[in-house]
Write an enzyme that holds these catalytic residues in place. Structure first.
Site, PDB file in Angstrom:
ATOM      1  N   SER A  82      -3.175 -16.652   4.787  1.00  0.00           N
ATOM      2  CA  SER A  82      -2.193 -16.783   3.977  1.00  0.00           C
ATOM      3  C   SER A  82      -0.962 -17.228   4.369  1.00  0.00           C
ATOM      4  CB  SER A  82      -2.182 -15.048   3.979  1.00  0.00           C
ATOM      5  OG  SER A  82      -1.025 -14.571   2.815  1.00  0.00           O
ATOM      6  N   TYR A 114      -0.219  -6.092   6.240  1.00  0.00           N
ATOM      7  CA  TYR A 114      -0.534  -7.626   5.910  1.00  0.00           C
ATOM      8  C   TYR A 114      -0.083  -8.443   6.873  1.00  0.00           C
ATOM      9  CZ  TYR A 114      -2.373 -10.480   2.751  1.00  0.00           C
ATOM     10  OH  TYR A 114      -3.112 -11.988   1.858  1.00  0.00           O
TER      11      TYR A 114
HETATM   12  N1  LIG Z   1      -4.412 -13.700  -4.031  1.00  0.00           N
HETATM   13  C1  LIG Z   1      -3.711 -13.519  -3.329  1.00  0.00           C
HETATM   14  O1  LIG Z   1      -2.611 -13.958  -3.976  1.00  0.00           O
HETATM   15  C2  LIG Z   1      -3.739 -14.022  -2.219  1.00  0.00           C
HETATM   16  C3  LIG Z   1      -2.640 -15.167  -1.049  1.00  0.00           C
HETATM   17  C4  LIG Z   1      -2.930 -14.903   0.037  1.00  0.00           C
HETATM   18  C5  LIG Z   1      -4.129 -14.855   0.849  1.00  0.00           C
HETATM   19  N2  LIG Z   1      -5.132 -14.727  -0.087  1.00  0.00           N
HETATM   20  C6  LIG Z   1      -6.570 -14.090   0.636  1.00  0.00           C
HETATM   21  O2  LIG Z   1      -7.408 -14.174  -0.324  1.00  0.00           O
HETATM   22  C7  LIG Z   1      -9.050 -13.548   0.001  1.00  0.00           C
HETATM   23  C8  LIG Z   1      -9.440 -12.916  -1.451  1.00  0.00           C
HETATM   24  O3  LIG Z   1      -8.645 -12.082  -1.682  1.00  0.00           O
HETATM   25  P1  LIG Z   1      -7.792 -12.363  -3.420  1.00  0.00           P
HETATM   26  O4  LIG Z   1      -7.136 -12.460  -3.468  1.00  0.00           O
HETATM   27  O5  LIG Z   1      -8.940 -13.297  -4.483  1.00  0.00           O
HETATM   28  O6  LIG Z   1      -8.318 -10.702  -3.599  1.00  0.00           O
HETATM   29  P2  LIG Z   1      -9.736  -9.861  -4.485  1.00  0.00           P
HETATM   30  O7  LIG Z   1      -9.399  -8.149  -4.661  1.00  0.00           O
HETATM   31  O8  LIG Z   1      -9.828 -10.820  -6.473  1.00  0.00           O
HETATM   32  O9  LIG Z   1     -11.496 -10.009  -3.718  1.00  0.00           O
HETATM   33  C9  LIG Z   1     -11.390 -10.018  -3.035  1.00  0.00           C
HETATM   34  C10 LIG Z   1     -12.570  -9.289  -2.462  1.00  0.00           C
HETATM   35  O10 LIG Z   1     -12.945  -8.892  -1.183  1.00  0.00           O
HETATM   36  C11 LIG Z   1     -14.099  -7.774  -1.578  1.00  0.00           C
HETATM   37  N3  LIG Z   1     -13.586  -6.655  -0.300  1.00  0.00           N
HETATM   38  C12 LIG Z   1     -12.869  -6.152  -0.236  1.00  0.00           C
HETATM   39  N4  LIG Z   1     -12.948  -4.772   1.395  1.00  0.00           N
HETATM   40  C13 LIG Z   1     -14.144  -5.506   1.079  1.00  0.00           C
HETATM   41  C14 LIG Z   1     -15.071  -5.009   2.400  1.00  0.00           C
HETATM   42  N5  LIG Z   1     -14.949  -3.838   3.399  1.00  0.00           N
HETATM   43  N6  LIG Z   1     -16.411  -5.425   2.651  1.00  0.00           N
HETATM   44  C15 LIG Z   1     -16.382  -6.978   1.679  1.00  0.00           C
HETATM   45  N7  LIG Z   1     -16.165  -7.099   0.893  1.00  0.00           N
HETATM   46  C16 LIG Z   1     -14.779  -6.325   0.543  1.00  0.00           C
HETATM   47  C17 LIG Z   1     -13.428  -7.162  -2.960  1.00  0.00           C
HETATM   48  O11 LIG Z   1     -14.311  -5.932  -3.909  1.00  0.00           O
HETATM   49  C18 LIG Z   1     -12.811  -8.683  -3.764  1.00  0.00           C
HETATM   50  O12 LIG Z   1     -14.146  -8.847  -4.275  1.00  0.00           O
HETATM   51  C19 LIG Z   1      -8.231 -11.592   0.972  1.00  0.00           C
HETATM   52  O13 LIG Z   1      -8.385 -12.188   2.042  1.00  0.00           O
HETATM   53  C20 LIG Z   1      -7.048 -11.895   1.174  1.00  0.00           C
HETATM   54  O14 LIG Z   1      -5.995 -11.763   1.582  1.00  0.00           O
HETATM   55  C21 LIG Z   1      -4.727 -13.977  -1.571  1.00  0.00           C
END
Ligand SMILES: NC(=O)c1ccc[n+]([C@@H]2O[C@H](COP(=O)([O-])OP(=O)(O)OC[C@H]3O[C@@H](n4cnc5c(N)ncnc54)[C@H](O)[C@@H]3O)[C@@H](O)[C@H]2O)c1
Length: 277
Positions: A145, A158
């Site tokens: 991130s 985080y």
């Molecule tokens: N959305 C943002 O602004 C953002 C920014 C930077 C990084 N990220 C990172 O991107 C990645 C994806 O996040 P997103 O924004 O698409 O969120 P999201 O919530 O849409 O997707 C995350 C997915 O991970 C799954 N998950 C959670 N815990 C789990 C577990 N224990 N085992 C298996 N699957 C699990 C959830 O069910 C979900 O489908 C994450 O690592 C998040 O930290 C997101």
């Protein structure tokens, strides 16, 4: 790795039931890859799998908690019974906590470290050896991130997990280079995904108005996971080690490198105003 044509390749994405994972799995499928996905959200995973099948691609789904080493090992065994190794490994599953260090309980730490840090370690531990053994290269994508290189007083837990993913990824880059395996840390900024609803709010952040502010803020920002997926494909094509995604992620990346004092001053002001509200 040449991402223009992924015919005959296998791409694995963790946390593909939603958001960035779903969109990137679909993007890999559009380039012709066979897809392997896992998640704890079975309904969401089925929806992703159905969308992949409509593209005419093979998809294998598995319910896995990435924090659980035993489940990840069984998942790897099942995948390696189908293919000797995956070509693309994307450790994406993640969760978020918003709140200060003082408000974060040890249970919260276990939860977020288990998924965001150990989940990525598990993915690497159980899938990279087979890629190395096969000896025909591949690519590892770990989702960190912009919070993996810049901090906020309300993202202590985080930040810790995302810094760890960036550190692991940089170390892996060196180790896997001789094996012809590329490594990329994906560092998105503010991306409008369901994580704004599922993030755990603790301490002073744990208020309905904070949740709404976050959901609305990300919605208004208007940068969707489909754009992240497009940029992930580009980053892998260019074999980038660190890939900030979205303008704010790039801005913070350059501020951290060239004006860290300014970034700290700005962070202090932001933190004070947030905690005074
Ligand atoms: N959305 C943002 O602004 C953002 C920014 C930077 C990084 N990220 C990172 O991107 C990645 C994806 O996040 P997103 O924004 O698409 O969120 P999201 O919530 O849409 O997707 C995350 C997915 O991970 C799954 N998950 C959670 N815990 C789990 C577990 N224990 N085992 C298996 N699957 C699990 C959830 O069910 C979900 O489908 C994450 O690592 C998040 O930290 C997101």
């Amino acid at each position: 790795m040449d991402m223009k044509n992924l015919n005959g390749k296998t791409a694995l994405v963790t946390g593909a039931a939603s958001g960035i994972g779903r969109e990137t799995a679909l993007a890999f499928a559009r380039r012709g890859a066979d897809i392997v996905i896992c998640d704890i959200d079975e309904a969401g995973m089925k929806a992703t799998a159905d969308a992949i099948r409509t593209l005419g691609c093979e998809v294998y789904t598995h319910r896995v908690d990435v924090a659980n080493a035993g489940e990840m090992e069984a998942f790897a065994d099942a995948v390696h019974a189908r293919v000797p190794a995956v070509d693309i490994l994307m450790n994406n599953a993640g969760v978020a906590i918003a709140g200060t260090f003082l408000a974060t309980s040890l249970e919260d730490w276990d939860w977020i470290l288990g998924i965001n840090t150990r989940g990525v370690v598990h993915g690497c531990h159980f899938f990279i050896p087979a890629m190395v053994k096969r000896g025909t290269g591949g690519h590892v994508i770990n989702v960190s991130s912009a919070a993996g290189y810049t901090v906020s007083s309300v993202l202590a837990a985080y930040n810790t997990t995302k810094f760890s993913v960036l550190g692991l990824t940089e170390a892996l880059w060196e180790e896997l280079h001789p094996h012809g395996i590329g490594v990329t840390a994906v560092c998105p900024g503010l991306i409008d995904t369901p994580i704004t609803r599922s993030a755990k709010l603790v301490g002073q952040m744990d208020k309905p108005e904070m949740r709404e502010e976050m959901v609305e803020g990300y919605r208004k920002r208007g940068y969707g996971p489909d754009r992240v997926a497009t940029n992930i494909l580009k980053a892998v094509q260019c074999n980038r080690l660190v890939a900030p995604i979205s303008p704010e992620a790039w801005g913070l990346y350059y501020l951290k490198r060239f004006a860290p004092g300014l970034l700290r001053w700005f962070g202090l002001k932001m933190g004070q105003s947030r905690l005074n509200n």
